[in-house]
Enzyme design. Structure first.
Site, PDB file in Angstrom:
ATOM      1  CB  SER A  16      -4.436  -2.660  -6.399  1.00  0.00           C
ATOM      2  OG  SER A  16      -4.365  -1.485  -5.600  1.00  0.00           O
ATOM      3  CB  ILE A  18       2.448  -3.387  -1.446  1.00  0.00           C
ATOM      4  CG1 ILE A  18       3.622  -2.802  -2.244  1.00  0.00           C
ATOM      5  CG2 ILE A  18       2.943  -4.070  -0.172  1.00  0.00           C
ATOM      6  CD1 ILE A  18       4.307  -1.630  -1.567  1.00  0.00           C
ATOM      7  N   GLY A  19      -0.491  -4.556  -1.131  1.00  0.00           N
ATOM      8  CA  GLY A  19      -1.473  -5.252  -0.306  1.00  0.00           C
ATOM      9  C   GLY A  19      -2.001  -6.506  -0.961  1.00  0.00           C
ATOM     10  CB  SER A 137       7.379   5.681   1.997  1.00  0.00           C
ATOM     11  OG  SER A 137       8.012   6.164   0.826  1.00  0.00           O
ATOM     12  CE1 TYR A 150       2.917   8.044   0.409  1.00  0.00           C
ATOM     13  CE2 TYR A 150       5.291   8.208   0.101  1.00  0.00           C
ATOM     14  CZ  TYR A 150       4.154   7.434   0.236  1.00  0.00           C
ATOM     15  OH  TYR A 150       4.245   6.075   0.210  1.00  0.00           O
TER      16      TYR A 150
END
Length: 243
Positions: A16, A18-19, A137, A150
């Site tokens: 799902s 970006i991958g 990120s 994160y």
């Protein structure tokens, strides 16, 4: 001829977001792609949607036995690897005062340990002159309330490629970080909408990004278009980290 003609790529978290977008693009550019995902149903659906030249292998990057099984499957096909796109990751908001050990361990196990061992276990099969791409990120360089655990995992990712750039130079293996801003993926839908709205208000381009836009940047770092780039962090973030 595609930019990845005849190449072999491994993409974690490829069922799902970006991958998945990267897997589709890499196949379209001539690669055979191995994708992983934790849930078999979604993985099977991704493989079906991509069509040919893709192999799905169920697994969780936080589990080292699953990574061993991934590379055993690659090796059993007689192929070697040209590209490792260590993309699998998870995100959660939690403010200081509400951090739990489970929250910390969950994020660091997948986003840090999972990425490290995805790459380390690939090395025996990775061709000299290959490309390693990690999904970072914008959160690694921006202070965002309740999102900094994160962000800390992604700052670790940035440091990985600095070290690997030096350690792997004799093999001419390039290591780079691809750092998205907010992207329209299932992960975004799982986060508090008021927090997402606050982040979006800081993006100069005034919109959320699309997975296909990040996939094109991943293709650039994976392909021979970027043969003199290593150790960098490429932001695909609508300008958020740049101001």
């Amino acid at each position: 001829m595609g930019k990845l003609q005849g190449k072999v790529a491994v993409i974690t978290g490829g069922s799902s977001g970006i991958g998945f977008a990267a897997a589709k693009l890499f196949v379209a550019e001539g690669a055979h792609v191995f994708i992983t995902g934790r849930r078999q149903k979604e993985l099977d659906e991704a493989v079906s949607a991509i069509g040919g030249n893709v192999t799905g292998i169920q697994g969780d990057v936080a589990k080292l036995a699953d990574l061993d099984r991934l590379y055993e499957n690659v090796n059993a096909t007689g192929r070697r690897i040209d590209i490792v796109f260590a993309n699998a990751g998870i995100a959660e908001f939690a403010a200081l005062g509400n951090i739990t050990e489970a929250h910390f361990d969950k994020l660091f196990s997948t986003n840090v340990k999972g990425v490290l061992f995805t790459v380390q276990k690939a090395l025996p099969l990775l061709n000299d002159g290959g490309s390693i791409v990690l999904t970072g990120s914008v959160a690694s360089v921006k202070g965002t309330p309740a999102f900094w655990t994160y962000g800390a995992t992604k700052a670790d990712i940035r440091n990985f490629v600095r070290g690997w750039t030096v350690e792997l130079k004799d093999r001419r293996i390039r290591s780079n970080v691809l750092s998205p801003g907010p992207i329209d993926t299932p992960i975004i839908g799982q986060q508090p909408q008021d927090a997402i709205a606050s982040v979006l208000s800081t993006i100069p381009m005034g919109r959320i990004g699309e997975a296909d836009e990040v996939a094109k940047a991943a293709l650039f770092l994976a392909s021979d278009d970027s043969t003199f780039l290593t150790g960098i962090e490429l932001f695909v973030d609508g300008g958020r980290a740049q101001i």
